[in-house]
Motif scaffolding. Structure first.
Motif, PDB file in Angstrom:
ATOM      1  N   HIS A  67       0.825  -1.219   0.000  1.00  0.00           N
ATOM      2  CA  HIS A  67       0.000   0.000   0.000  1.00  0.00           C
ATOM      3  C   HIS A  67       0.856   1.265   0.000  1.00  0.00           C
ATOM      4  O   HIS A  67       0.415   2.313   0.477  1.00  0.00           O
ATOM      5  CB  HIS A  67      -0.912  -0.002   1.229  1.00  0.00           C
ATOM      6  N   GLN A  68       2.059   1.149  -0.540  1.00  0.00           N
ATOM      7  CA  GLN A  68       3.015   2.248  -0.417  1.00  0.00           C
ATOM      8  C   GLN A  68       2.485   3.588  -0.944  1.00  0.00           C
ATOM      9  O   GLN A  68       2.623   4.617  -0.292  1.00  0.00           O
ATOM     10  CB  GLN A  68       4.302   1.883  -1.175  1.00  0.00           C
ATOM     11  N   SER A  69       1.816   3.561  -2.104  1.00  0.00           N
ATOM     12  CA  SER A  69       1.356   4.826  -2.687  1.00  0.00           C
ATOM     13  C   SER A  69       0.210   5.421  -1.851  1.00  0.00           C
ATOM     14  O   SER A  69       0.147   6.633  -1.631  1.00  0.00           O
ATOM     15  CB  SER A  69       0.928   4.645  -4.144  1.00  0.00           C
ATOM     16  N   ASP A  70      -0.696   4.563  -1.362  1.00  0.00           N
ATOM     17  CA  ASP A  70      -1.782   5.042  -0.499  1.00  0.00           C
ATOM     18  C   ASP A  70      -1.232   5.636   0.790  1.00  0.00           C
ATOM     19  O   ASP A  70      -1.706   6.672   1.276  1.00  0.00           O
ATOM     20  CB  ASP A  70      -2.734   3.886  -0.131  1.00  0.00           C
ATOM     21  N   ILE A  71      -0.241   4.951   1.358  1.00  0.00           N
ATOM     22  CA  ILE A  71       0.346   5.402   2.629  1.00  0.00           C
ATOM     23  C   ILE A  71       1.054   6.747   2.424  1.00  0.00           C
ATOM     24  O   ILE A  71       0.939   7.654   3.257  1.00  0.00           O
ATOM     25  CB  ILE A  71       1.293   4.321   3.199  1.00  0.00           C
ATOM     26  N   GLN A  72       1.739   6.883   1.294  1.00  0.00           N
ATOM     27  CA  GLN A  72       2.404   8.150   0.989  1.00  0.00           C
ATOM     28  C   GLN A  72       1.377   9.268   0.820  1.00  0.00           C
ATOM     29  O   GLN A  72       1.544  10.387   1.314  1.00  0.00           O
ATOM     30  CB  GLN A  72       3.255   8.002  -0.284  1.00  0.00           C
ATOM     31  N   ALA A  73       0.259   8.944   0.162  1.00  0.00           N
ATOM     32  CA  ALA A  73      -0.812   9.938  -0.033  1.00  0.00           C
ATOM     33  C   ALA A  73      -1.421  10.345   1.312  1.00  0.00           C
ATOM     34  O   ALA A  73      -1.774  11.510   1.525  1.00  0.00           O
ATOM     35  CB  ALA A  73      -1.890   9.367  -0.953  1.00  0.00           C
ATOM     36  N   LEU A  74      -1.541   9.375   2.225  1.00  0.00           N
ATOM     37  CA  LEU A  74      -2.068   9.661   3.562  1.00  0.00           C
ATOM     38  C   LEU A  74      -1.143  10.626   4.302  1.00  0.00           C
ATOM     39  O   LEU A  74      -1.593  11.604   4.924  1.00  0.00           O
ATOM     40  CB  LEU A  74      -2.244   8.352   4.342  1.00  0.00           C
ATOM     41  N   LEU A  75       0.159  10.380   4.229  1.00  0.00           N
ATOM     42  CA  LEU A  75       1.133  11.275   4.869  1.00  0.00           C
ATOM     43  C   LEU A  75       1.045  12.685   4.278  1.00  0.00           C
ATOM     44  O   LEU A  75       1.101  13.683   5.004  1.00  0.00           O
ATOM     45  CB  LEU A  75       2.554  10.720   4.707  1.00  0.00           C
ATOM     46  N   GLU A  76       0.890  12.760   2.961  1.00  0.00           N
ATOM     47  CA  GLU A  76       0.797  14.072   2.307  1.00  0.00           C
ATOM     48  C   GLU A  76      -0.492  14.787   2.729  1.00  0.00           C
ATOM     49  O   GLU A  76      -0.503  16.002   2.935  1.00  0.00           O
ATOM     50  CB  GLU A  76       0.856  13.902   0.783  1.00  0.00           C
ATOM     51  N   HIS A  77      -1.575  14.008   2.852  1.00  0.00           N
ATOM     52  CA  HIS A  77      -2.854  14.585   3.295  1.00  0.00           C
ATOM     53  C   HIS A  77      -2.709  15.211   4.691  1.00  0.00           C
ATOM     54  O   HIS A  77      -3.181  16.324   4.940  1.00  0.00           O
ATOM     55  CB  HIS A  77      -3.931  13.499   3.318  1.00  0.00           C
ATOM     56  N   ILE A  78      -2.042  14.484   5.589  1.00  0.00           N
ATOM     57  CA  ILE A  78      -1.854  14.988   6.960  1.00  0.00           C
ATOM     58  C   ILE A  78      -0.936  16.216   6.945  1.00  0.00           C
ATOM     59  O   ILE A  78      -1.182  17.196   7.646  1.00  0.00           O
ATOM     60  CB  ILE A  78      -1.301  13.876   7.877  1.00  0.00           C
ATOM     61  N   ALA A  79       0.103  16.164   6.117  1.00  0.00           N
ATOM     62  CA  ALA A  79       1.032  17.297   6.020  1.00  0.00           C
ATOM     63  C   ALA A  79       0.293  18.557   5.578  1.00  0.00           C
ATOM     64  O   ALA A  79       0.546  19.656   6.090  1.00  0.00           O
ATOM     65  CB  ALA A  79       2.156  16.969   5.039  1.00  0.00           C
ATOM     66  N   GLU A  80      -0.660  18.410   4.649  1.00  0.00           N
ATOM     67  CA  GLU A  80      -1.364  19.571   4.106  1.00  0.00           C
ATOM     68  C   GLU A  80      -2.558  19.993   4.963  1.00  0.00           C
ATOM     69  O   GLU A  80      -2.847  21.184   5.110  1.00  0.00           O
ATOM     70  CB  GLU A  80      -1.858  19.265   2.684  1.00  0.00           C
ATOM     71  N   ASN A  81      -3.280  19.000   5.498  1.00  0.00           N
ATOM     72  CA  ASN A  81      -4.569  19.298   6.140  1.00  0.00           C
ATOM     73  C   ASN A  81      -4.577  19.172   7.648  1.00  0.00           C
ATOM     74  O   ASN A  81      -5.585  19.459   8.294  1.00  0.00           O
ATOM     75  CB  ASN A  81      -5.655  18.375   5.556  1.00  0.00           C
TER      76      ASN A  81
END
Length: 407
Positions: A122-136
């Protein structure tokens, strides 16, 4: 060379002293006392069962009395403590982050708590989750179970909870606060902005040495085989650590009347040990303990030191339970004398003592009855109850207490 010999009651007292259960608190507790209590124990195990108080709050009550549970939440949200896997999931003083950081940097060693296969898949999903938290900003697991959708399709994600827990175990996310006891996750660099792995992280061997050294302090008195359990350490050389602690005069060997083998007492308890060699010492605390209190969480240790056979039965089918769903050990003046199965009825403001089972050898004296009733009353007051109702309680106690008393 002969070692000092102390009584079993004195050995129990040394342990209770290390655990801040030597004397009842006489002054009003403060928010700072919550953090200090966690420092004194090293760890505060987290459990979510709330039939009475949730375990971490109850462990603090046993030591502090009438404190505000909100202080624990504030200690977390202001960064005085953090959450990670220690004994199990625990609140830990923030200055001990370096002790546990090596576990985060090598999460493959964390067993079921981390799956490399899941992380890779799930590497891409997990990376997207981290980016979501970083932004939001910070998120809760519950944020992803809502029915609404965003333009990004974010709310479609089902495996979010495991993603969050995987990132938590691998140290990429930390719990920045709890809302209604639900974890709120944020980026670790926002929770610990001044942390530098290169200069502050202890290597595994050094960290484990410190954990075993601390465990000696938190236990107060111990047998070698008790040491590793405090931080759930596996494949560690406790003997080598004990030899080093002896060489550094941090521990002293003693013998305990009626128990086999050599015990070790931590230097913080030396003045009490000196008293114990001259005359018996005892704790004057009577209180209810959590099933996940350090005094009883190692069931073998509780059996040897307190002659108390204890297990939590919430995972046992109801028909097979001997004592109840979430029984609380009763500590009375240095002895574990029984267990209470209680339930807090919050709307009605009633604490129900469903049952109280005393150990077979325990005689009911007037002082014992008074001690235990007072402990239950204090507990009820802290929980906001106005009455205590008793059910299956020994007749001799029922005769003294009645079945219903105001708080």
């Amino acid at each position: 060379m002969s070692h000092p010999v102390i009584s079993l009651a004195s050995a129990r007292t040394l342990h209770l002293s290390a655990q801040n259960l030597l004397k009842p608190v006489t002054r009003k507790p403060s928010a700072a006392d919550v953090v200090q209590a966690i420092r004194d124990m090293g760890l505060l195990q987290i459990d979510t069962i709330s039939v009475v108080a949730r375990s971490p709050y109850l462990v603090l009550f046993s030591r502090l009395g009438q404190y505000s549970p909100q202080w624990l939440n504030e200690a977390l949200s202001t960064g005085k403590i953090f959450e990670y896997w220690a004994h199990e999931a625990c609140f830990i003083p923030s200055e001990d982050y370096g002790l546990l950081r090596h576990r985060m940097l090598n999460p493959q060693g964390m067993g079921w708590k981390f799956s490399q296969a899941w992380f890779d898949e799930h590497q891409s999903d997990i990376q997207a989750l981290l980016e979501h938290i970083a932004e939001n900003g910070p998120v809760r697991s519950a944020d992803f179970t809502a029915a609404k959708k965003s333009a990004s399709g974010w709310w479609d994600w089902k495996p979010h909870k495991k993603h969050l827990e995987t990132l938590f175990t691998s140290g990429k996310l930390m719990v920045s606060e709890r809302r209604n006891f639900h974890r709120v996750y944020d980026l670790s660099e926002r929770v610990m902005p001044d942390w530098d792995d290169a200069t502050q992280t202890l290597k595994q061997e050094a960290a484990q040495y410190q954990m075993l050294r601390r465990s000696a302090q938190y236990l107060g008195i111990f047998k070698p085989e008790w040491l590793a359990d405090y931080y759930r350490l596996k494949r560690v050389n406790s003997k080598a650590v004990i030899a080093q602690l002896l060489a550094d005069n941090e521990i002293t060997p003693v013998e305990v009347t009626g128990l086999e083998g050599v015990f070790y007492v931590h230097q913080q308890q030396l003045s009490l040990l000196q008293q114990a060699t001259e005359s018996p010492i005892s704790s004057t605390v009577t209180t209810l303990l959590s099933p996940f209190d350090p005094v009883v969480w190692d069931r073998k240790r509780a059996s040897v030191l307190f002659n108390f056979e204890y297990r939590i039965e919430c995972y046992t089918p109801e028909a097979k339970r001997q004592y109840g769903y979430f029984t609380l050990p009763v500590l009375q003046r240095g002895e574990l004398i029984g267990r209470v199965d209680a339930k807090m009825h919050r709307k009605e403001k009633i604490l129900e003592v469903k049952s109280l089972h005393l150990e077979p050898q325990i005689a009911i004296t007037a002082r014992r009855a008074q001690d235990v009733q007072s402990a239950i009353t204090r507990f009820a007051q802290w929980q906001g109850a106005e009455r205590v109702l008793t059910g299956n309680v020994p007749e001799a106690l029922m005769a003294l207490w009645g079945t219903d008393w105001p708080v």
